[in-house]
Scaffold this motif. Structure first.
Motif, mmCIF file in Angstrom:
data_model
loop_
_atom_site.group_PDB
_atom_site.id
_atom_site.type_symbol
_atom_site.label_atom_id
_atom_site.label_comp_id
_atom_site.label_asym_id
_atom_site.label_seq_id
_atom_site.Cartn_x
_atom_site.Cartn_y
_atom_site.Cartn_z
ATOM 1 N N SER A 4 0.564 -1.459 0.776
ATOM 2 C CA SER A 4 0.297 -0.121 -0.066
ATOM 3 C C SER A 4 1.160 0.850 -0.206
ATOM 4 C CB SER A 4 -0.720 0.320 1.327
ATOM 5 O OG SER A 4 -0.315 0.156 2.043
ATOM 6 N N GLU A 5 2.305 1.631 0.428
ATOM 7 C CA GLU A 5 3.103 2.522 0.563
ATOM 8 C C GLU A 5 3.340 2.676 -0.428
ATOM 9 O OE1 GLU A 5 5.111 0.939 4.224
ATOM 10 O OE2 GLU A 5 3.772 2.210 5.116
ATOM 11 N N MET A 6 3.763 1.658 -1.633
ATOM 12 C CA MET A 6 4.626 1.710 -3.240
ATOM 13 C C MET A 6 3.802 2.411 -3.470
ATOM 14 S SD MET A 6 7.019 -1.399 -4.719
ATOM 15 C CE MET A 6 7.864 -0.965 -3.736
ATOM 16 N N ASN A 7 3.406 3.476 -4.553
ATOM 17 C CA ASN A 7 2.680 3.916 -5.472
ATOM 18 C C ASN A 7 3.339 3.469 -7.164
ATOM 19 O OD1 ASN A 7 5.380 5.661 -7.029
ATOM 20 N ND2 ASN A 7 5.201 6.861 -5.312
ATOM 21 N N ASP A 8 1.913 3.405 -8.064
ATOM 22 C CA ASP A 8 2.395 2.864 -9.140
ATOM 23 C C ASP A 8 3.920 3.162 -9.843
ATOM 24 O OD1 ASP A 8 -0.003 1.665 -9.044
ATOM 25 O OD2 ASP A 8 -0.500 3.497 -10.554
ATOM 26 N N ALA A 9 4.980 4.639 -9.788
ATOM 27 C CA ALA A 9 5.376 4.702 -10.218
ATOM 28 C C ALA A 9 6.905 3.959 -9.858
ATOM 29 C CB ALA A 9 6.824 6.068 -10.407
ATOM 30 N N GLN A 10 7.037 3.912 -8.276
ATOM 31 C CA GLN A 10 7.901 3.220 -7.942
ATOM 32 C C GLN A 10 7.704 1.942 -8.618
ATOM 33 O OE1 GLN A 10 6.511 4.425 -3.987
ATOM 34 N NE2 GLN A 10 8.430 4.538 -3.288
ATOM 35 N N VAL A 11 6.501 1.267 -8.667
ATOM 36 C CA VAL A 11 6.586 -0.631 -9.022
ATOM 37 C C VAL A 11 7.328 -0.546 -10.221
ATOM 38 C CG1 VAL A 11 4.457 -2.125 -10.049
ATOM 39 C CG2 VAL A 11 4.371 -1.340 -7.173
ATOM 40 N N ALA A 12 6.801 0.277 -11.261
ATOM 41 C CA ALA A 12 7.380 0.301 -13.109
ATOM 42 C C ALA A 12 8.490 0.456 -12.528
ATOM 43 C CB ALA A 12 6.407 1.688 -13.286
ATOM 44 N N GLY A 13 9.369 1.214 -11.541
ATOM 45 C CA GLY A 13 10.854 1.483 -11.834
ATOM 46 C C GLY A 13 11.294 -0.231 -11.020
ATOM 47 N N LEU A 14 10.805 -0.362 -10.202
ATOM 48 C CA LEU A 14 11.064 -1.584 -9.967
ATOM 49 C C LEU A 14 11.491 -2.562 -11.293
ATOM 50 C CD1 LEU A 14 12.759 -3.491 -7.726
ATOM 51 C CD2 LEU A 14 10.383 -3.684 -6.376
ATOM 52 N N SER A 15 10.249 -2.519 -11.655
ATOM 53 C CA SER A 15 10.099 -3.843 -13.200
ATOM 54 C C SER A 15 10.965 -3.532 -13.976
ATOM 55 C CB SER A 15 8.963 -3.376 -13.347
ATOM 56 O OG SER A 15 8.177 -3.551 -12.400
ATOM 57 N N ALA A 16 11.521 -2.448 -14.389
ATOM 58 C CA ALA A 16 12.830 -1.802 -15.000
ATOM 59 C C ALA A 16 13.774 -2.548 -14.443
ATOM 60 C CB ALA A 16 12.385 0.047 -15.621
ATOM 61 N N ALA A 17 13.770 -2.356 -12.907
ATOM 62 C CA ALA A 17 15.215 -2.568 -12.346
ATOM 63 C C ALA A 17 15.367 -4.287 -12.546
ATOM 64 C CB ALA A 17 14.982 -1.836 -10.655
ATOM 65 N N ILE A 18 14.544 -4.393 -12.650
ATOM 66 C CA ILE A 18 14.053 -6.591 -12.288
ATOM 67 C C ILE A 18 14.949 -6.849 -14.023
ATOM 68 C CG2 ILE A 18 12.958 -8.452 -12.502
ATOM 69 C CD1 ILE A 18 11.364 -7.359 -9.900
#
Length: 265
Positions: A4-18
């Motif tokens: 709930s504390e991780m917004n869409d932009a952070q999830v997208a950034g993490l996906s890109a890092a993966i």
């Protein structure tokens, strides 16, 4: 960090890092797969995930998997490995030693106690490690932060050393550690105190007459101890064993209370 504390932009950034990590390891990964992995990792701090991805790039041979990432993310939660945990648990056998241990170590020690009391140290270690890995796995699945607490021993100097070491290793908060150190602080050593310490160090100091009398009593007591009969030595060993049993009983009681709280959640 929870989902709930991780917004869409952070999830997208993490996906890109993966995806970037997978490519660096010679693997193609779809954005959808990376997004799913990112969502599953949202319960953990982003800094720990990025550190785990970096470790994967250097350490993993072959394809990047969720297990590879999780293994390294979870290792960053501050919980000791099974061997270190067992060594910490065994330190509780010394009633003079102050021990800083986690909830999982205490619970696992309680589970292994019957085997340990039977004198089977090898079997006790196996039982401890099995229980410890189970408790740690459950805590990590629940995204529960590590909780270090202090089991105080009889030796005042060792208490200060143990708390100081725990502070340096960041296993207890500075506020918590400073409170303990304040409680364990002692008055400055006087000349008479140095004279008493001279019994151990060999340093020569002039004590006051009253202290000289006390010193003589201490020396006499020490000589009597050296001449103690075999029977008295046996009694002393029994007394020490009883003190250790009392400490273990307290640890077991605390472990049972922890287990009851976990079951009630």
């Amino acid at each position: 960090m929870n989902t709930s504390e991780m917004n869409d932009a952070q999830v997208a950034g993490l996906s890109a890092a993966i995806i970037a990590t997978a490519e660096a390891m010679g693997q193609e990964m779809s954005p959808g797969t990376a997004a799913i992995m990112a969502e599953d990792l949202c319960a953990y701090p982003v800094s720990d995930i990025r550190a785990a991805l970096k470790a994967c790039r250097f350490e993993v041979k072959g394809k990047l998997t969720m297990a590879d990432i999780l293994q390294r993310v979870q290792a960053a939660d501050g919980r000791p490995g099974k061997d270190e945990a067992w060594a910490i648990a065994m330190t509780t056998n010394d009633e003079f030693e102050t021990v800083v241990l986690t909830d999982e170590i205490q619970l696992a020690l309680a589970a292994a106690k019957p085997v340990l009391d039977a004198g089977d140290k090898v079997g006790a270690r196996m039982a401890f490690i099995s229980a410890y890995e189970r408790f740690v796995g459950q805590a990590r699945e629940d995204a529960k932060q590590v909780n270090w607490h202090i089991s105080v021993g009889f030796d005042a100097n060792r208490r200060i050393q143990a708390v100081t070491r725990a502070l340096q290793m960041q296993r207890i908060s500075r506020e918590h550690g400073q409170k303990y150190l304040a409680d364990l602080s002692v008055e400055p050593v006087t000349e008479d105190g140095r004279a008493l310490a001279g019994l151990l160090t060999g340093a020569v100091t002039r004590p006051a007459p009253a202290i000289r009398e006390k010193l003589q009593l201490v020396k006499t007591s020490m000589l009597e101890m050296r001449k103690a009969s075999a029977e008295r030595k046996t009694e002393m060993r029994i007394e020490a064993a009883n003190e250790l049993a009392d400490r273990r009983a307290l640890l077991i009681q605390q472990a049972q209370e922890l287990e009851a709280k976990r079951a009630a959640q």
